[in-house]
Design a protein around this motif. Structure first.
Motif, mmCIF file in Angstrom:
data_model
loop_
_atom_site.group_PDB
_atom_site.id
_atom_site.type_symbol
_atom_site.label_atom_id
_atom_site.label_comp_id
_atom_site.label_asym_id
_atom_site.label_seq_id
_atom_site.Cartn_x
_atom_site.Cartn_y
_atom_site.Cartn_z
ATOM 1 N N GLU A 72 2.230 -5.681 3.324
ATOM 2 C CA GLU A 72 2.528 -4.848 4.481
ATOM 3 C C GLU A 72 2.418 -5.660 5.764
ATOM 4 N N LEU A 116 6.291 -0.080 10.373
ATOM 5 C CA LEU A 116 5.632 -0.865 9.340
ATOM 6 C C LEU A 116 6.654 -1.309 8.298
ATOM 7 N N SER A 117 6.413 -2.475 7.739
ATOM 8 C CA SER A 117 7.261 -2.998 6.674
ATOM 9 C C SER A 117 6.406 -3.312 5.461
ATOM 10 N N CYS A 118 7.001 -3.166 4.300
ATOM 11 C CA CYS A 118 6.347 -3.532 3.046
ATOM 12 C C CYS A 118 7.350 -4.349 2.246
ATOM 13 N N TRP A 144 4.038 5.307 1.126
ATOM 14 C CA TRP A 144 3.076 4.866 2.129
ATOM 15 C C TRP A 144 1.868 5.795 2.087
ATOM 16 N N CYS A 157 1.153 0.348 1.189
ATOM 17 C CA CYS A 157 2.329 0.774 0.446
ATOM 18 C C CYS A 157 2.068 0.596 -1.047
ATOM 19 N N THR A 188 -2.188 -2.712 6.195
ATOM 20 C CA THR A 188 -2.078 -3.221 7.560
ATOM 21 C C THR A 188 -2.728 -2.196 8.483
#
Length: 122
Positions: free
Chosen positions: A6, A20-22, A36, A96, A116
């Protein structure tokens, strides 16, 4: 095996936005539903949102409806969480997970990232 990482967590003021990115590696995410979750100190892990392998939306947690949006890009092996109108109570570690859609809604999954930190100041 799937490794999930993440990113995108930060300190933000109330009313602000974050995405947010995973990112996944090891295996393609295209066969997994993705979700998430968030966890605050002293609280149980909370389901936030999930999305099926084909991009179908699952229910959002009531606490984030109309503010958060989950999406995925299977070509980039990445799932996103767009968070708008953030509130102090959104402060948590966001994680995630990959797994079956029916499991993710129950806050279980096959693979998990480390999380994160999102901190929302008032």
């Amino acid at each position: 095996q799937v490794q999930l990482v993440e990113s995108g967590g930060a300190l933000v003021q109330a009313g602000g936005s974050l995405r947010l990115s995973c990112a996944a590696s090891g295996r393609t995410l295209s066969s997994y539903a993705m979700g998430w979750f968030r966890q605050s100190p002293g609280k149980e892990r909370e389901y936030v949102a999930s999305i099926t392998w084909s991009g179908g939306k699952q229910p959002y947690a009531d606490s984030v409806k109309e503010r958060f949006t989950i999406s995925r890009d299977n070509g980039k092996n990445t799932v996103y969480l767009q968070m708008n109108n953030l509130k102090p109570e959104d402060t948590a570690i966001y994680l995630c997970a990959a797994g079956r859609a029916s499991d993710l809604i129950r806050s279980t999954g096959d693979y998990w990232g480390q999380g994160t930190q999102v901190t929302v100041s008032s």
